[in-house]
Design a protein around this motif. Structure first.
Motif, PDB file in Angstrom:
ATOM      1  N   THR A  91       0.679  -1.283  -0.051  1.00 40.96           N
ATOM      2  CA  THR A  91      -0.069   0.028  -0.100  1.00 40.96           C
ATOM      3  C   THR A  91       0.936   1.325  -0.110  1.00 40.96           C
ATOM      4  OG1 THR A  91      -0.056  -0.124   2.443  1.00 40.96           O
ATOM      5  CG2 THR A  91      -1.889  -1.129   1.076  1.00 40.96           C
ATOM      6  N   ASP A  92       2.083   0.990   0.150  1.00 46.84           N
ATOM      7  CA  ASP A  92       2.976   2.294   0.129  1.00 46.84           C
ATOM      8  C   ASP A  92       3.080   2.906  -1.240  1.00 46.84           C
ATOM      9  OD1 ASP A  92       3.839   1.612   2.596  1.00 46.84           O
ATOM     10  OD2 ASP A  92       5.462   0.543   1.869  1.00 46.84           O
ATOM     11  N   PHE A  93       3.119   4.173  -1.400  1.00 51.96           N
ATOM     12  CA  PHE A  93       3.176   5.114  -2.534  1.00 51.96           C
ATOM     13  C   PHE A  93       4.508   5.199  -3.179  1.00 51.96           C
ATOM     14  CE2 PHE A  93      -0.898   7.618  -1.307  1.00 51.96           C
ATOM     15  CZ  PHE A  93      -1.616   6.378  -1.582  1.00 51.96           C
ATOM     16  N   GLY A  94       4.693   5.540  -4.417  1.00 51.34           N
ATOM     17  CA  GLY A  94       5.948   5.615  -4.901  1.00 51.34           C
ATOM     18  C   GLY A  94       6.895   4.718  -5.246  1.00 51.34           C
ATOM     19  N   LEU A  95       6.239   3.325  -5.345  1.00 52.26           N
ATOM     20  CA  LEU A  95       7.171   2.114  -5.619  1.00 52.26           C
ATOM     21  C   LEU A  95       7.384   1.810  -7.030  1.00 52.26           C
ATOM     22  CD1 LEU A  95       5.735   0.009  -2.722  1.00 52.26           C
ATOM     23  CD2 LEU A  95       7.824   1.373  -2.609  1.00 52.26           C
ATOM     24  N   PRO A  96       8.079   1.151  -7.383  1.00 50.30           N
ATOM     25  CA  PRO A  96       8.102   0.802  -8.901  1.00 50.30           C
ATOM     26  C   PRO A  96       6.913  -0.022  -9.274  1.00 50.30           C
ATOM     27  CG  PRO A  96      10.090   0.176  -7.752  1.00 50.30           C
ATOM     28  CD  PRO A  96       9.134   0.623  -6.738  1.00 50.30           C
ATOM     29  N   GLN A  97       6.342   0.530 -10.359  1.00 49.13           N
ATOM     30  CA  GLN A  97       5.152  -0.189 -10.926  1.00 49.13           C
ATOM     31  C   GLN A  97       5.051  -1.911 -10.897  1.00 49.13           C
ATOM     32  OE1 GLN A  97       2.271   1.403 -11.415  1.00 49.13           O
ATOM     33  NE2 GLN A  97       1.258  -0.459 -11.780  1.00 49.13           N
ATOM     34  N   GLU A  98       6.427  -2.498 -11.058  1.00 46.57           N
ATOM     35  CA  GLU A  98       6.285  -3.696 -11.209  1.00 46.57           C
ATOM     36  C   GLU A  98       6.132  -4.444  -9.933  1.00 46.57           C
ATOM     37  OE1 GLU A  98       8.425  -7.503 -10.022  1.00 46.57           O
ATOM     38  OE2 GLU A  98       8.937  -5.593  -9.305  1.00 46.57           O
ATOM     39  N   ARG A  99       6.340  -3.761  -8.732  1.00 47.64           N
ATOM     40  CA  ARG A  99       6.024  -4.190  -7.483  1.00 47.64           C
ATOM     41  C   ARG A  99       4.698  -4.399  -7.358  1.00 47.64           C
ATOM     42  NH1 ARG A  99       8.520  -2.407  -1.408  1.00 47.64           N
ATOM     43  NH2 ARG A  99       7.613  -4.069  -0.129  1.00 47.64           N
ATOM     44  N   TYR A 100       3.747  -3.198  -7.422  1.00 47.35           N
ATOM     45  CA  TYR A 100       2.356  -3.188  -7.288  1.00 47.35           C
ATOM     46  C   TYR A 100       1.825  -4.407  -8.130  1.00 47.35           C
ATOM     47  CZ  TYR A 100       2.872   1.665  -5.614  1.00 47.35           C
ATOM     48  OH  TYR A 100       3.340   2.658  -4.694  1.00 47.35           O
ATOM     49  N   GLU A 101       2.411  -4.548  -9.236  1.00 44.07           N
ATOM     50  CA  GLU A 101       1.777  -5.481 -10.140  1.00 44.07           C
ATOM     51  C   GLU A 101       2.117  -6.922  -9.532  1.00 44.07           C
ATOM     52  OE1 GLU A 101       0.159  -5.688 -13.214  1.00 44.07           O
ATOM     53  OE2 GLU A 101      -0.050  -3.614 -13.035  1.00 44.07           O
ATOM     54  N   ARG A 102       3.294  -7.176  -9.169  1.00 47.99           N
ATOM     55  CA  ARG A 102       3.630  -8.468  -8.663  1.00 47.99           C
ATOM     56  C   ARG A 102       2.972  -8.880  -7.285  1.00 47.99           C
ATOM     57  NH1 ARG A 102       7.908  -9.623  -5.162  1.00 47.99           N
ATOM     58  NH2 ARG A 102       8.734  -7.507  -5.645  1.00 47.99           N
ATOM     59  N   ILE A 103       2.694  -8.071  -6.745  1.00 47.67           N
ATOM     60  CA  ILE A 103       2.121  -8.177  -5.190  1.00 47.67           C
ATOM     61  C   ILE A 103       0.527  -8.247  -5.359  1.00 47.67           C
ATOM     62  CG2 ILE A 103       1.934  -7.497  -2.864  1.00 47.67           C
ATOM     63  CD1 ILE A 103       4.867  -7.111  -2.949  1.00 47.67           C
ATOM     64  N   ASN A 104       0.044  -6.764  -5.874  1.00 51.18           N
ATOM     65  CA  ASN A 104      -1.509  -6.626  -5.887  1.00 51.18           C
ATOM     66  C   ASN A 104      -2.240  -7.275  -6.796  1.00 51.18           C
ATOM     67  OD1 ASN A 104      -0.607  -5.031  -3.571  1.00 51.18           O
ATOM     68  ND2 ASN A 104      -1.037  -2.971  -4.571  1.00 51.18           N
TER      69      ASN A 104
END
Length: 363
Positions: A91-104
């Motif tokens: 839920t943190d902001f400002g992370l690489p898009q790949e991390r959002y894609e991989r986890i969320n």
């Protein structure tokens, strides 16, 4: 009390997940807690979860891997679940898009694979901010209406919820719970993790950035963690009533004017000046302010612009407890806790405005 059931939980060690696990075991249910980096489940009060009268079984896994990264034995155990509660997310902001894609996104896809295999009812934790950058009322039955998303987090949660809706159309029993900005406990303001809005609050109240782009009538919706956990737990326990619903787990609507007025009651806290976004220039900030704006405040700029109200008619009709009331007193409890713990500095006395119990400064 509903009949005892077995619940597979992802994100059981998280801020919301730990409170959900505590409520489920307290109600006599068995929780299969999928944990990744740490075996600890720490509640919002800072204490380790002590299950009972239900049971707690820790499973080591990883939502980013097929089959949730479970061993053969743990996978067979997970397949006995009567419900799946999916809380795991970054839920943190400002992370690489790949991390959002991989986890969320990929993580949700893997959870859906397990749920669809046996049509196990799923309670999915999303976010109210899938509404994107728009004003007006965001309804519970809306999802993708062509809105512009503010950041990679919102985009990933919209994509994940779209996957969940697709699985529901394919016959999976689903309930979606959408929290707004999850903050401290309703009664005490206590918070385990100083995340979500807390970092930007710290920067602004310390005067590290004094001028911020935003509208004084923009709205931030803060929901106590216990309200979210109650709603998720209730959805799992009363799934026949919850199935097919999307529930906005929202709480206290506070405008930036509310924030400014309450902050002004605390002599030790700086009150930022909000200016129309069209009149703001980061280059006009001082050399000292600019890095804090770039690394922290700019990540929250979209939330200082939105004049959005989250309709919660479905949640209100479903929940057995009413939504919390008293926005400004709740904000004071959050600030008091932050000061007591030293997160915002020492805890001085507030100004005379705080002494009024029924004045216009209270909402």
């Amino acid at each position: 009390m509903p009949d005892p059931m077995t619940v597979l939980m992802t994100g059981a060690g998280g801020f919301v997940g730990a409170e959900v696990a505590a409520r489920l075991t307290a109600a006599g249910h068995s929780v299969l807690a999928l944990l990744h980096r740490t075996p600890d489940i720490v509640r919002n009060n800072g204490r380790q979860l002590s299950p009972g009268p239900g049971t707690l079984i820790r499973l080591h896994g990883d939502v980013t891997r097929p089959g949730l990264g479970l061993s053969d034995d743990d996978r067979r155990l997970a397949e006995t679940a009567d419900r799946i509660v999916h809380c795991a997310a970054v839920t943190d902001f400002g992370l690489p898009q790949e991390r959002y894609e991989r986890i969320n996104v990929t993580g949700t896809r893997h959870v859906l694979g397990l749920a669809l295999a046996r049509r196990t009812p799923l309670v999915h934790l999303s976010t109210a901010y899938v509404c994107g950058e728009r004003d007006g009322t965001a309804r519970e039955d809306e999802l993708d209406v062509g809105q512009r998303l503010a950041n990679g987090y919102e985009q990933s949660k919209l994509t994940a919820e779209t996957l969940v809706r697709k699985a529901a159309s394919d016959g999976l029993p689903v309930t979606v719970v959408r929290p707004s900005i999850v903050t401290g406990a309703a009664r005490t303001g206590r918070v385990r993790d100083f995340k979500t809005i807390y970092p930007v609050l710290r920067v602004l109240t310390r005067g590290l950035v004094r001028t911020v782009p935003g509208h004084y009538d923009a709205v931030l919706d803060l929901v106590p963690v216990d309200r979210v956990a109650d709603l998720v737990t209730e959805a799992a326990g009363r799934f026949r009533d919850a199935e097919g619903r999307t529930l906005h787990a929202v709480g206290h609507e506070l405008t930036l004017r509310d924030f400014s007025d309450v902050l002004a009651e605390y002599p030790s806290l700086h009150v930022p000046r909000f200016v129309p976004p069209s009149a703001f220039s980061a280059s006009a900030l001082s050399d000292r302010e600019r890095p804090y704006h770039e690394r922290v405040v700019s990540l929250y700029d979209p939330y200082f612009r939105r004049r959005v109200h989250f309709d919660d008619a479905e949640a209100a009709a479903f929940a057995r407890r009413p939504a919390p009331a008293g926005a400004r007193p709740y904000l004071r409890r959050l600030l008091d806790h932050c000061l007591t713990t030293g997160y915002l500095g020492p805890a001085p006395s507030r100004g005379p405005a705080a002494a009024r119990s029924d004045g216009s400064t209270h909402r």
